[in-house]
Design an enzyme around this catalytic site. Structure first.
Site, PDB file in Angstrom:
ATOM      1  N   LYS A 189      -4.800  -6.399   0.697  1.00 31.14           N
ATOM      2  CA  LYS A 189      -4.077  -5.448  -0.162  1.00 31.14           C
ATOM      3  C   LYS A 189      -5.017  -4.565  -1.173  1.00 31.14           C
ATOM      4  O   LYS A 189      -5.871  -5.013  -1.355  1.00 31.14           O
ATOM      5  CB  LYS A 189      -2.780  -5.979  -0.807  1.00 31.14           C
ATOM      6  CG  LYS A 189      -3.123  -7.164  -1.717  1.00 31.14           C
ATOM      7  CD  LYS A 189      -1.876  -7.818  -2.319  1.00 31.14           C
ATOM      8  CE  LYS A 189      -1.267  -8.831  -1.502  1.00 31.14           C
ATOM      9  NZ  LYS A 189       0.033  -8.285  -1.024  1.00 31.14           N
ATOM     10  N   ARG A 190      -4.297  -3.373  -1.403  1.00 34.19           N
ATOM     11  CA  ARG A 190      -4.965  -2.901  -2.718  1.00 34.19           C
ATOM     12  C   ARG A 190      -5.423  -3.878  -3.956  1.00 34.19           C
ATOM     13  O   ARG A 190      -4.555  -4.543  -4.036  1.00 34.19           O
ATOM     14  CB  ARG A 190      -4.126  -1.572  -3.189  1.00 34.19           C
ATOM     15  CG  ARG A 190      -4.876  -0.589  -4.132  1.00 34.19           C
ATOM     16  CD  ARG A 190      -3.900   0.609  -4.420  1.00 34.19           C
ATOM     17  NE  ARG A 190      -2.603   0.330  -4.683  1.00 34.19           N
ATOM     18  CZ  ARG A 190      -2.228   0.100  -5.950  1.00 34.19           C
ATOM     19  NH1 ARG A 190      -3.039   0.171  -6.769  1.00 34.19           N
ATOM     20  NH2 ARG A 190      -0.704  -0.161  -6.078  1.00 34.19           N
TER      21      ARG A 190
ATOM     22  N   THR B 258       4.418  -4.452   2.217  1.00 31.44           N
ATOM     23  CA  THR B 258       4.750  -4.300   3.509  1.00 31.44           C
ATOM     24  C   THR B 258       3.883  -5.184   4.244  1.00 31.44           C
ATOM     25  O   THR B 258       3.928  -5.825   5.551  1.00 31.44           O
ATOM     26  CB  THR B 258       4.725  -2.778   4.146  1.00 31.44           C
ATOM     27  OG1 THR B 258       3.450  -2.368   3.532  1.00 31.44           O
ATOM     28  CG2 THR B 258       5.974  -2.137   3.557  1.00 31.44           C
TER      29      THR B 258
ATOM     30  N   HIS C   6       8.437   4.005  -5.919  1.00 30.06           N
ATOM     31  CA  HIS C   6       7.586   3.142  -5.566  1.00 30.06           C
ATOM     32  C   HIS C   6       6.895   2.076  -6.463  1.00 30.06           C
ATOM     33  O   HIS C   6       6.084   1.281  -6.153  1.00 30.06           O
ATOM     34  CB  HIS C   6       6.507   3.689  -4.515  1.00 30.06           C
ATOM     35  CG  HIS C   6       6.997   4.039  -3.191  1.00 30.06           C
ATOM     36  ND1 HIS C   6       7.267   3.102  -2.136  1.00 30.06           N
ATOM     37  CD2 HIS C   6       7.171   5.319  -2.909  1.00 30.06           C
ATOM     38  CE1 HIS C   6       7.633   4.012  -0.994  1.00 30.06           C
ATOM     39  NE2 HIS C   6       7.559   5.221  -1.604  1.00 30.06           N
TER      40      HIS C   6
ATOM     41  N   LYS D 101       4.042  -7.776   7.728  1.00 27.62           N
ATOM     42  CA  LYS D 101       3.319  -7.856   8.745  1.00 27.62           C
ATOM     43  C   LYS D 101       2.806  -9.246   9.187  1.00 27.62           C
ATOM     44  O   LYS D 101       2.701  -9.728  10.407  1.00 27.62           O
ATOM     45  CB  LYS D 101       2.097  -6.729   8.745  1.00 27.62           C
ATOM     46  CG  LYS D 101       2.511  -5.226   8.580  1.00 27.62           C
ATOM     47  CD  LYS D 101       1.599  -4.430   7.823  1.00 27.62           C
ATOM     48  CE  LYS D 101       2.090  -3.235   7.431  1.00 27.62           C
ATOM     49  NZ  LYS D 101       1.247  -2.516   6.412  1.00 27.62           N
TER      50      LYS D 101
ATOM     51  N   LYS E 112      -1.384  -7.548  -8.646  1.00 27.42           N
ATOM     52  CA  LYS E 112      -1.316  -8.229  -7.423  1.00 27.42           C
ATOM     53  C   LYS E 112      -2.139  -9.610  -7.472  1.00 27.42           C
ATOM     54  O   LYS E 112      -1.962 -10.283  -6.401  1.00 27.42           O
ATOM     55  CB  LYS E 112      -1.870  -7.563  -6.202  1.00 27.42           C
ATOM     56  CG  LYS E 112      -1.065  -5.904  -6.269  1.00 27.42           C
ATOM     57  CD  LYS E 112      -1.651  -5.020  -5.057  1.00 27.42           C
ATOM     58  CE  LYS E 112      -0.887  -3.898  -4.855  1.00 27.42           C
ATOM     59  NZ  LYS E 112       0.451  -4.076  -4.068  1.00 27.42           N
TER      60      LYS E 112
END
Length: 821
Positions: free
Chosen positions: A552-553, A660, A361, A664, A558
């Protein structure tokens, strides 16, 4: 059974059973029952309806002796289950009617449902989506995880800083679990290994002087959507072998009397204990082994119900390791086969590798787990011996195939020799598996070419791709009921079982009446989110503004900071020209930073500091709003995602494995602004690049920049707006009383080399945001693209993902569970 058309569940049945549980499970009458009593009673009614299916499913698997898959994961973010289970059982209408008879509102009891704190982010939510799909596709499958007493922390903000509070999700009990003390498993740690003579096999290593504690299983039914299949998630809770020492207590040593109990229960006390200390690191290793040990023993126990030996173990069992956390399953299977069943090494190894598969991952080297040899030797001495033996035999084969290639040996070895010797868990997982998959096309390519090129060369057929997916039954049907109803009204309900049927919406993308209905639902979702924000944070939100969402985290790769830099840019433009024409925007952030990730926690403080200034500046006049919603979890995501206009997926290209959240948000009609990274690439390919805002340097371009001594100051020197933004961060113009507060963030982007290429992508990101603004000013054009995003997301169902796992890796087939009488 409950899905039989001849045995439909009626409102009268539900009402009668609810009153039964209110009396006999809660000891209450309706007149004195609290909302919690009503929730608990109704939840048990729903659970009752599942039990026949649960027992029938397990019995069918046993009688048919089917091959089963076991999904091992440290995280399962299953969210709240009550509403999801009501939909899966297809009892929404009779439930509403039944509760109305009892003067109970269904929405009230749904709000009372308990969210299990069993995960941190995408890894755990993916695992939950997979459990949903496996049951809905009638696949014989089990999830194995840990029953954390305190899961991911509850996040609060104090003066803009993240504060971590315990998540006491088990405080009031959990109605969906069933304790199974009869399947309690022993777990052994510490001790030493002795070579003891055996009359038949000569000297054999024996693990002795270990410390034992127990694993108590709790089962949560995983209901297939309107099928008879009810699989299970088995969670293990740690208990002391001898919880309370009465003899010690009677001697007056009250602390030592419960010492063993406290030590054992710490193993499942919290999700991911901090590994900043030696004690925390040791606890985390024990936690990972605890999951592996009791799960593997349970799998062997179940296998032996129908089989007298283990020779066909791999033909009947598939173990999927979700990331490297369960990688010790390879060593544990070998230990059980060789030590407890006296199986020859080669036979044991063949069975183990045919049984195990590994999902990677991450592309971040620091996220590929390693454990110090010294630590494993202290905690799991026999397993270290086995890992050494695996490595010895593996390297012998490598040497035979590539004689004299010491560099290759060094890179593929299971043992990292530089500095302190460590075990490379990813290498162990690869060598001990028959399949290794990445979770998006680019991710799998980079895994083979950049992260593990040598392993890929040694095992060219072992590395495959299985792109992630999401369960639309939660992420559209449940969280966006109005849109779901509109879709069903236009194309029928087949999409609920086969998401690819959403393509039938495509002709409606240019239909003005449908666009109006579609966007009216989006606006109502925005109104609902805005109302929640105003109630909770006292920030008024206008639903006609563009909802720019990044949830998100929180991690520097990110790039939540890039969104913040854009926000600061807009604010500075308004300050320079208060009358400028600017599209009203509401920036919605939600994220948790790991407790020890100090730079990420400083970024949270920066966003909250910017929010205070922007939200109250009269020059802004409400055209920009900034909201950081605390305590991001599944339930909060279900409120944010249907309301989003713009989905921020702006990770540094080549760093995000898949994502993901991007799926969504797109499924709910948000347009994506994103880099050519992770599953963004496949989303662009399916929805059309003209219906997504792709920007920024691609992975190969960033790789070339890094190879050619990337210099962030070059971009700084040539972009005045960028200079002004960074200067505002450097001197903390949002709170001049603390001028050096964000210097670490400034240094990370400049003096420390900008490892995630913010500077290189800043201007490209702003250009893409201008295209977003221009399109949003054209409501019909925006609506068309939004509808096309929904219509073309069918491929991203976790049903498709699980079907690929079943065919490519697990070799399992669906089995229909018959109705019970």
């Amino acid at each position: 059974m409950y899905f039989s058309k001849d045995n439909a569940v009626t409102a009268e049945m539900i009402a009668e059973r609810a009153l039964f549980h209110l009396k006999y499970s809660r000891g209450k009458t309706l007149q004195v029952a609290t909302d919690f009593d009503k929730f608990w009673s109704f939840a048990h009614v729903v659970r009752d309806l599942v039990i026949d299916g649960f027992t029938a499913t397990q019995e069918e698997y046993l009688q048919k002796d089917v091959k089963r898959v076991y999904y091992l994961s440290m995280e399962f973010l299953i969210g709240k289950l009550l509403e999801r289970n009501v939909l899966a059982l297809d009892i929404l209408k009779p439930s509403i009617e039944a509760l109305k008879k009892l003067d109970i509102d269904l929405s009230t009891v749904i709000q009372m449902d308990i969210e299990a704190g069993l995960g941190n982010g995408g890894l755990g939510r993916l695992a939950a989506c997979f459990l949903d799909s496996m049951a809905s596709m009638e696949l014989p499958a089990y999830g194995y995880g840990l029953r954390y007493e305190h899961g991911i922390f509850r996040q609060e903000f104090e003066d803009g800083w993240q504060q971590e509070r315990p998540d006491n999700w088990l405080e009031l009990g959990y109605p969906w679990e069933m304790v199974r003390p009869e399947y309690t498993m022993p777990v052994f740690v510490y001790g030493r290994v002795e070579n003891i003579s055996d009359t038949r096999r000569g000297k054999q290593p024996v693990w002795t002087d270990w410390q034992m504690f127990k694993a108590v299983p709790y089962d949560i039914p995983m209901i297939g959507f309107q099928t008879n299949t009810v699989n299970m998630l088995r969670l293990w809770s740690a208990r002391a072998d001898e919880g309370f020492r009465l003899d010690v207590f009677n001697q007056g040593d009250y602390v030592r009397a419960v010492e063993e109990k406290n030590w054992a229960e710490n193993v499942t006390k919290v999700l991911y204990p901090s590994d900043n200390t030696h004690a925390g690191q040791e606890l985390r290793l024990i936690q990972e082994y605890f999951l592996v040990s009791c799960s593997v023993r349970d799998i062997v126990r179940r296998h032996e119900k129908k089989h007298s030996d283990l020779r066909d173990f791999a033909e009947k069992n598939a173990v999927q390791m979700n990331d490297t956390h369960p990688a010790l399953a390879v060593a544990e299977l070998m230990r059980i086969f060789c030590d407890e069943y006296e199986m020859p090494w080669d036979n044991a190894w063949e069975i183990t590798t045919k049984t195990c598969a590994y999902t990677n991952h991450t592309l971040l080297p620091e996220a590929l787990e390693t454990w110090p040899v010294e630590l494993i030797n202290r905690v799991l001495p026999r397993h270290l011996q086995i890992i050494y033996e695996i490595n010895h035999r593996f390297l012998q084969r490598v040497e035979m195939a590539h004689p004299g290639n010491s560099e290759l040996i060094q890179k593929v070895s299971l043992i990292e020799e530089n500095g302190h010797r460590s075990v490379r868990m990813a290498n162990l997982a690869v060598v001990g598996s028959h399949a290794v998959n990445g979770v998006a096309g680019l991710h799998s390519k980079l895994l083979r070419e950049r992260v593990m090129p040598e392993m890929s060369e040694l095992y060219p057929n072992k590395f495959i791709n299985v792109t992630n997916g999401i369960t639309h039954r939660r992420w559209l049907l449940k969280c966006n009921p109005e849109l779901s109803a509109l879709i069903t009204d236009k194309i029928g309900s087949g999409w609920i079982h086969n998401l690819k049927e959403l393509t039938k919406l495509e002709p409606l993308a240019t239909d003005k009446a449908f666009q109006k209905e579609f966007m009216a639902i989006k606006r109502r979702n925005k109104e609902a989110l805005g109302k929640m924000i105003e109630n909770d944070l006292h920030i008024p939100i206008h639903p006609d503004s563009l909802f720019d969402v990044q949830v998100k985290r929180l991690h520097m790769y990110k790039r939540q900071l890039l969104s913040t830099m854009y926000l600061i840019t807009l604010y500075q433009r308004i300050k320079a020209n208060p009358k400028m024409d600017i599209l009203p925007r509401t920036f919605v952030f939600a994220a948790k930073a790991a407790p020890g990730y100090h730079l990420a926690k400083r970024l949270i403080k920066l966003i909250n500091s910017v929010a205070v200034v922007v939200n109250h500046d009269p020059d802004v006049a409400g055209r920009l709003k900034v909201v950081f919603l605390p305590d991001y979890n599944v339930s909060l995501a279900e409120k944010i995602i249907p309301a989003a206009d713009l989905s921020e997926q702006i990770s540094t290209a080549g760093k995000e494995a898949s994502g993901t959240g991007n799926m969504k948000l797109s499924l709910n009609g948000a347009l994506t602004i994103g880099t050519w990274d992770g599953a963004n690439i496949e989303i662009a390919q399916h929805v059309g690049e003209e219906n997504i805002f792709i920007f920024g340097h691609r992975e190969e371009e960033l790789h070339a920049l890094a190879q050619n001594s990337y210099n962030p100051w070059t971009y700084y020197d040539n972009d005045q707006e960028l200079q002004h933004v960074l200067e505002a961060i450097r001197v903390n113009s949002f709170d001049p009383s603390q001028p050096a507060l964000f210097m670490d963030l400034f240094d990370d982007l400049t003096r420390h080399g900008d490892p995630f290429f913010y500077m290189a992508d800043y201007r490209l990101y702003l250009d893409a945001q201008e295209k977003v603004e221009a399109l949003f000013r054209q409501p019909e054009a925006w609506a068309e693209k939004s509808i096309l995003n929904v219509a073309r997301m069918g491929w991203f169902s976790s049903d498709r993902t699980i079907n690929e796992y079943a065919e490519k890796i697990w070799g399992i087939k669906p089995i229909s569970i018959p109705d019970t009488e």
